[in-house]
Design an enzyme around this catalytic site. Structure first.
Site, short mmCIF file in Angstrom:
data_model
loop_
_atom_site.label_atom_id
_atom_site.label_comp_id
_atom_site.label_asym_id
_atom_site.label_seq_id
_atom_site.Cartn_x
_atom_site.Cartn_y
_atom_site.Cartn_z
N ASN A 153 39.34 41.02 38.68
CA ASN A 153 38.37 40.21 37.95
C ASN A 153 37.74 39.08 38.77
OD1 ASN A 153 40.85 38.97 37.96
ND2 ASN A 153 40.69 38.17 35.87
N GLU A 250 51.14 35.65 39.11
CA GLU A 250 50.11 35.19 38.17
C GLU A 250 49.75 36.38 37.31
OE1 GLU A 250 49.35 32.26 37.76
OE2 GLU A 250 49.76 31.22 39.63
N CYS A 284 42.23 36.11 32.81
CA CYS A 284 43.63 36.18 32.36
C CYS A 284 44.01 35.04 31.43
CB CYS A 284 44.54 36.16 33.58
SG CYS A 284 44.18 34.77 34.64
N GLU A 458 49.83 28.43 41.41
CA GLU A 458 48.77 28.41 42.42
C GLU A 458 48.04 27.07 42.29
OE1 GLU A 458 46.80 32.42 41.80
OE2 GLU A 458 47.69 32.63 43.79
P1 NDP Z 1 47.21 45.45 37.77
O1 NDP Z 1 48.49 44.81 37.39
O2 NDP Z 1 46.98 46.84 37.37
O3 NDP Z 1 47.04 45.41 39.36
C1 NDP Z 1 47.14 44.23 40.10
C2 NDP Z 1 47.23 44.57 41.57
O4 NDP Z 1 48.53 45.09 41.85
C3 NDP Z 1 46.24 45.62 42.03
O5 NDP Z 1 45.82 45.30 43.34
C4 NDP Z 1 47.09 46.87 42.02
O6 NDP Z 1 46.57 47.88 42.85
C5 NDP Z 1 48.40 46.35 42.53
N1 NDP Z 1 49.57 47.16 42.20
C6 NDP Z 1 49.72 48.04 41.18
N2 NDP Z 1 50.97 48.57 41.20
C7 NDP Z 1 51.63 48.02 42.26
C8 NDP Z 1 52.94 48.15 42.81
N3 NDP Z 1 53.84 48.93 42.27
N4 NDP Z 1 53.26 47.42 43.90
C9 NDP Z 1 52.37 46.57 44.45
N5 NDP Z 1 51.10 46.41 43.99
C10 NDP Z 1 50.73 47.12 42.90
O7 NDP Z 1 46.10 44.47 37.23
P2 NDP Z 1 44.52 44.66 37.20
O8 NDP Z 1 43.96 44.79 38.56
O9 NDP Z 1 44.26 45.73 36.19
O10 NDP Z 1 44.07 43.22 36.66
C11 NDP Z 1 44.10 42.87 35.34
C12 NDP Z 1 45.36 42.11 35.01
O11 NDP Z 1 45.54 41.00 35.88
C13 NDP Z 1 45.32 41.55 33.63
O12 NDP Z 1 46.48 41.90 32.93
C14 NDP Z 1 45.24 40.06 33.82
O13 NDP Z 1 45.84 39.32 32.82
C15 NDP Z 1 45.89 39.85 35.12
N6 NDP Z 1 45.34 38.67 35.75
C16 NDP Z 1 46.11 37.56 35.85
C17 NDP Z 1 45.61 36.40 36.40
C18 NDP Z 1 46.47 35.18 36.56
O14 NDP Z 1 46.19 34.38 37.43
N7 NDP Z 1 47.50 34.99 35.78
C19 NDP Z 1 44.23 36.33 36.89
C20 NDP Z 1 43.52 37.56 36.76
C21 NDP Z 1 44.07 38.68 36.21
P3 NDP Z 1 45.43 48.89 42.30
O15 NDP Z 1 44.93 48.36 41.00
O16 NDP Z 1 44.41 48.87 43.35
O17 NDP Z 1 46.12 50.19 42.12
#
Ligand code: NDP
Length: 484
Positions: A153, A250, A284, A458
């Protein structure tokens, strides 16, 4: 796309690197569905190259005076500001968020983080602890090679929010963006090197969860900072725990935004819009459970619907447009699914509720009223322009209901009674809170969640704790008093 876009998939050891043996990842512009670029997922050889180069670079970077490290980060911040428009256009290509937003929110926030931690880098001091005739002191040392893993995002901001404190403290970082938005972090790496960051200190590799997993389990990695969903956070935290690695998590939220009936109505509506519609709701910390006290419920809904109807949807590159598409077709399907479920479970649709009839993956600004605590839309993270309004009668009731969730990322309160505002905030189980505003995240304020929404913080000086380890040194000033 345009002439300053990244020129290869990965950025390692100060240069763009390609390895076409990795699986192809299409980068799709969600406003049209067009494939605007292709990158290759990192092969094990690329992961090896990135971690080895970070490890080789880290000690010399940590040995540099903090002031000099800070100068590099602040130069990068300045360059980001000068190139804000190009970086904002790239962020819009990557995510579909409107240029009107990206011009002020993304690279700008990244530059703020680099400036802020650049300023702190020269002041990473320990403590002096008097112990009678003896004394002790502490030293803050870098952790080593850190891994950053981003969500889709805020690809520029997330890369900077992780790189800035990590680098300020003398760490090197290998960053893996979400495969949905792989482009922006590459430009940040390029700018950091141009600003004087030694090669290898910030490397970017592409890939899906398996690449993230390989980085997390690499024994040379000391720390993992993830922005992502709660299920991914649990998996990554468990993998990091196997080697007792440091983590910052996060994660997601289902944050309460509580509007008391003495609130300034226009401000409360504005706050709820910022907390539900900005970035098409893909934030998020959004306040997606909007508890409105019964006395102003109808006036709130009427005014919100009126303002929501004026939101301009459309071509994100048109600076007059205020809301773009969702990040991907998959995200749109997920959001439309939640809208259907909300209807089926008896929530009352106030406005929106449908896909917009264009080639892009747009969803109308949507509001549901009469939402009750048990409904799916009040329990799960939607991550789209969908607001759920719940009624409440009194303070104790709303606090209990606001806390009745495993999430604890953020919370907000709107009221003119400041005593009540502080009293309520004290009782809310959330890491990042706002009074009479929503979703402002300046670099100087710690950001992060309680409960399942995360670990660590953060931004602000709090992040320094999470990118350094403390060495304690006892200094004896007299003879050793041994009883043997
Ligand atoms: P995901 O949890 O699906 O993915 C986050 C990242 O982790 C991606 O780069 C993903 O790779 C990677 N990933 C997935 N599985 C693994 C693993 N087993 N080991 C290591 N890395 C892995 O989140 P989204 O990208 O769909 O983002 C949306 C989510 O993020 C929402 O739930 C939102 O709430 C949260 N979010 C939280 C924030 C915060 O600061 N608290 C800010 C912004 C978003 P890939 O997707 O490329 O497969």
């Amino acid at each position: 796309m345009y002439d300053t876009q990244p020129t290869a998939s990965h950025f390692i050891d100060g240069a763009y690197v390609e390895d076409t043996a990795g699986a192809v990842i299409d980068v799709i512009y969600p406003a049209t569905g067009a494939v605007i670029a292709q990158v290759h997922a990192a092969t094990p050889a690329i992961v090896e190259q990135a971690v080895a180069s970070a490890q080789a670079a880290q000690c010399a970077w940590a040995a540099m005076p903090g002031l000099e490290r800070g100068q590099v980060l602040r130069r990068a911040a300045e360059m980001i500001r000068v190139r804000n428009r190009d970086l904002s256009v790239l962020e819009t290509w990557d995510t579909g968020k409107p240029l009107q937003e990206t011009l002020v929110a993304d690279a700008a926030s990244g530059a703020d983080a680099l400036d802020y931690f650049g300023g702190l880098a020269g002041d990473l001091t320990g403590a002096h602890i008097p112990l009678g005739a003896d004394f002790a002191y502490t030293i803050r040392e870098a952790l080593g090679v850190c891994v950053g893993i981003g969500a889709w995002n805020y690809p520029t901001q997330i890369a900077c929010w992780k790189a800035a404190p990590a680098l300020a403290c003398g760490n090197a970082m290998v960053f893996k963006p979400s495969e949905t938005t792989p482009l922006c972090a590459l430009k940040i790496a390029e700018i950091l090197v141009e600003a004087g960051l030694p090669k290898g200190c910030f490397n970017v590799v592409q890939g899906l969860g398996d690449v993230g997993g390989a980085l997390v389990s690499d024994p040379r990695v000391a720390k993992v900072s993830l922005t992502g969903s709660v299920p991914t956070g649990r998996r990554v935290n468990a993998a990091a725990a196997a080697d007792l690695k440091h983590v910052t998590m996060e994660l997601g939220g289902k944050s309460p935004l509580i509007i008391f009936d003495d609130a300034d109505l226009e401000d409360a509506v504005g706050g709820a819009m910022m907390g539900n519609m900005y970035s098409a709701g893909q934030v998020c910390s959004n306040g997606t459970r909007v508890f409105v006290q019964r006395g102003i419920r109808d006036a709130f809904l009427a005014r919100f619907a009126e303002r929501a109807a004026q939101i301009r949807l459309g071509d994100p590159m048109d600076e007059a447009v205020q809301m773009g598409p969702l990040v991907s077709a998959a995200q749109m399907e997920k959001v439309l699914g939640y809208i259907e479920t909300a209807r089926a479970e008896g929530a009352r649709l106030i406005c929106g509720g449908a896909r917009v009839d264009t080639p892009g993956v747009f969803v109308e600004p949507t509001v549901f009223a009469d939402v009750t605590d048990g409904m799916t839309i009040a329990q799960e993270e939607v991550f789209g322009p969908v607001m759920a309004v719940l009624d409440f009668d009194d303070e104790d009731e709303v606090i209990a209901r606001a806390n009745a969730t495993d999430f604890g990322l953020a919370a907000g309160v709107f009221t003119r009674d400041l005593t009540r505002a502080h009293r309520v905030i004290r009782q809310l189980e959330a890491g990042t809170c706002w009074i009479n505003t929503y979703n402002l995240t300046p670099a100087g304020m710690p950001f992060g969640g309680f409960k399942a929404s995360g670990l660590g913080r953060e931004n602000a000086a709090a992040a320094i704790e999470h990118y350094t380890k403390t060495k304690s040194v006892y200094v004896a000033m007299g003879p050793v008093d041994a009883p043997y």
